[in-house]
Design an enzyme around this catalytic site. Structure first.
Site, PDB file in Angstrom:
ATOM      1  CE  LYS A   1      -4.405   1.712   2.293  1.00 47.72           C
ATOM      2  NZ  LYS A   1      -5.136   2.048   1.355  1.00 47.72           N
TER       3      LYS A   1
HETATM    4  N1  PPE Z   1      -7.976  -1.489  -2.488  1.00 45.12           N
HETATM    5  C1  PPE Z   1      -6.924  -0.208  -3.158  1.00 45.12           C
HETATM    6  C2  PPE Z   1      -6.343   0.146  -3.900  1.00 45.12           C
HETATM    7  C3  PPE Z   1      -7.502   0.338  -1.805  1.00 45.12           C
HETATM    8  O1  PPE Z   1      -6.860   1.802  -1.249  1.00 45.12           O
HETATM    9  C4  PPE Z   1      -8.187  -0.434  -0.424  1.00 45.12           C
HETATM   10  C5  PPE Z   1      -8.025   0.512   0.564  1.00 45.12           C
HETATM   11  C6  PPE Z   1      -9.102  -1.461  -0.459  1.00 45.12           C
HETATM   12  C7  PPE Z   1      -8.374  -1.950  -1.331  1.00 45.12           C
HETATM   13  C8  PPE Z   1      -9.369  -2.334   0.867  1.00 45.12           C
HETATM   14  O2  PPE Z   1      -8.673  -2.474   1.413  1.00 45.12           O
HETATM   15  P1  PPE Z   1      -8.582  -1.661   3.152  1.00 45.12           P
HETATM   16  O3  PPE Z   1      -8.985  -0.682   3.410  1.00 45.12           O
HETATM   17  O4  PPE Z   1      -7.483  -2.696   3.398  1.00 45.12           O
HETATM   18  O5  PPE Z   1     -10.130  -2.535   3.416  1.00 45.12           O
HETATM   19  N2  PPE Z   1      -8.605   2.579   0.847  1.00 45.12           N
HETATM   20  C9  PPE Z   1      -8.297   3.372   1.435  1.00 45.12           C
HETATM   21  C10 PPE Z   1      -7.777   4.550   1.736  1.00 45.12           C
HETATM   22  C11 PPE Z   1      -8.589   5.472   0.399  1.00 45.12           C
HETATM   23  C12 PPE Z   1      -8.537   6.932   0.292  1.00 45.12           C
HETATM   24  O6  PPE Z   1      -8.710   7.980  -0.395  1.00 45.12           O
HETATM   25  O7  PPE Z   1      -7.432   7.133   1.516  1.00 45.12           O
HETATM   26  C13 PPE Z   1      -9.015   2.662   2.687  1.00 45.12           C
HETATM   27  O8  PPE Z   1      -9.840   2.337   2.377  1.00 45.12           O
HETATM   28  O9  PPE Z   1      -9.071   3.563   3.690  1.00 45.12           O
END
Ligand code: PPE
Length: 305
Positions: free
Chosen positions: A158
């Site tokens: 990430k």
């Molecule tokens: N894919 C991506 C590309 C992604 O950025 C997130 C979270 C997810 C899947 C879901 O992952 P999780 O949060 O672990 O369930 N994206 C984060 C950032 C968003 C932002 O605009 O900043 C979030 O959801 O916090």
């Protein structure tokens, strides 16, 4: 979203919001060299609790490892600092953003001699895809942009730089009047939203792309697997062709920011009957039940602050 108030934890100390700054020649600004996490703190009857803090911190360390970025704190120190950031800011419910970045030192692509800084900020962040999306569903567009191919920009990290691709997809979607983008990989298979994992439901079974399909291994995605198992709903990982979206009975996104959000139209094609479906509703109810402390937290996902 309330930004601009309170304290930010910066390299081990709390500083005022406006003093949490960095030099304009920091490596991260020029080359995208950061890794980050996000997590929500929910208000429950037993007090405020952060959702899966240790798992998020572990993923931050994984992301940093991929980028050979040594973090000058232990996972436990960062977990404690995250809890302390929420306490110090007296936030009952909030979004927390721990991150690490390469700072000021050398210019040039090679980051290895630049210092690594770590910071944690917390603020109030409401419903990511709008107040109505959790119930009425979001609209999505299949992006004209693809996710980075395997062995280019690693999706399992990430990292800040990943979100250039996400920004292209998101801007295109919102400027064309959609709430969110759905991004395909270079082979045309479904990956995820710009910042959410994606699930489709067909004939009572939930399907989602595997972690090898250029996606982030979402923490909320993992929760969906656990919740589906708890509710005896079949869930499988498969490569999904684009058209699987159009003929799905239901689609939903998962993410820390997006939580569990139904997707009720893709490319203006209604999904199922164009409303939040029954399996999405079940998963959503169970998820919110746990994070709000109404359903027993049998998986120890909540850490009370
Ligand atoms: N894919 C991506 C590309 C992604 O950025 C997130 C979270 C997810 C899947 C879901 O992952 P999780 O949060 O672990 O369930 N994206 C984060 C950032 C968003 C932002 O605009 O900043 C979030 O959801 O916090």
């Amino acid at each position: 979203m309330t930004l601009g108030q309170g304290k930010i934890w910066y390299d081990g100390k709390f500083v005022d919001w406006n003093n949490a700054t960095t030099h304009v020649l920091s490596h991260v600004i020029h080359y995208g060299s950061s890794v980050f996490e996000s997590m929500r703190c929910y208000k429950t009857k037993k007090g405020s609790a952060i959702f899966r803090v240790a798992d998020h911190v572990d993923r931050l360390f994984d992301s940093a490892k991929i980028y050979r970025m040594p973090l000058p704190f232990s996972p436990d120190e960062l977990c404690q600092a995250i809890l302390e950031t929420v306490r110090v800011n007296k936030l009952e419910e909030c979004y927390v953003r721990p991150f690490a970045f390469r700072g000021y030192g050398n210019m040039g692509v090679n980051p290895l001699s630049n210092p690594v800084h770590v910071a944690i900020a917390a603020w109030d962040w409401g419903k990511y895809l709008g107040d109505e999306a959790l119930e009425k569903g979001a609209s999505a567009k299949v992006s004209s942009w693809n996710k980075s191919a395997p062995n280019t920009i690693p999706s399992l990290a990430k990292a800040g730089g990943n979100y250039l691709n996400a920004q292209l997809a998101k801007m295109e979607a919102v400027q064309e009047g959609f709430d969110e983008a759905i991004v395909l990989d270079v082979f045309g298979y479904v990956c995820e939203g710009s910042a959410e994992n994606i699930f489709i439901v067909r004939n009572g079974v939930i399907f989602t792309p595997p972690t090898s399909a250029s996606i982030l291994a979402g923490m909320t995605r993992h929760c969906v697997f656990v919740i589906a198992k708890d509710l005896s709903i079949r869930i499988e990982q498969h490569l999904l062709p684009r058209e699987a979206l159009y003929i799905a009975d239901e689609i939903f996104f998962s993410g820390t920011a997006a939580e569990i959000t139904p997707v009720t139209a893709v490319d203006k094609i209604p999904i199922g009957d164009g409303k939040r479906g029954p399996i999405t509703t079940q998963i959503q109810k169970h998820f919110f039940g746990i994070v709000q402390g109404e359903i027993e937290d049998t998986h120890a996902w909540l850490t009370y602050i």
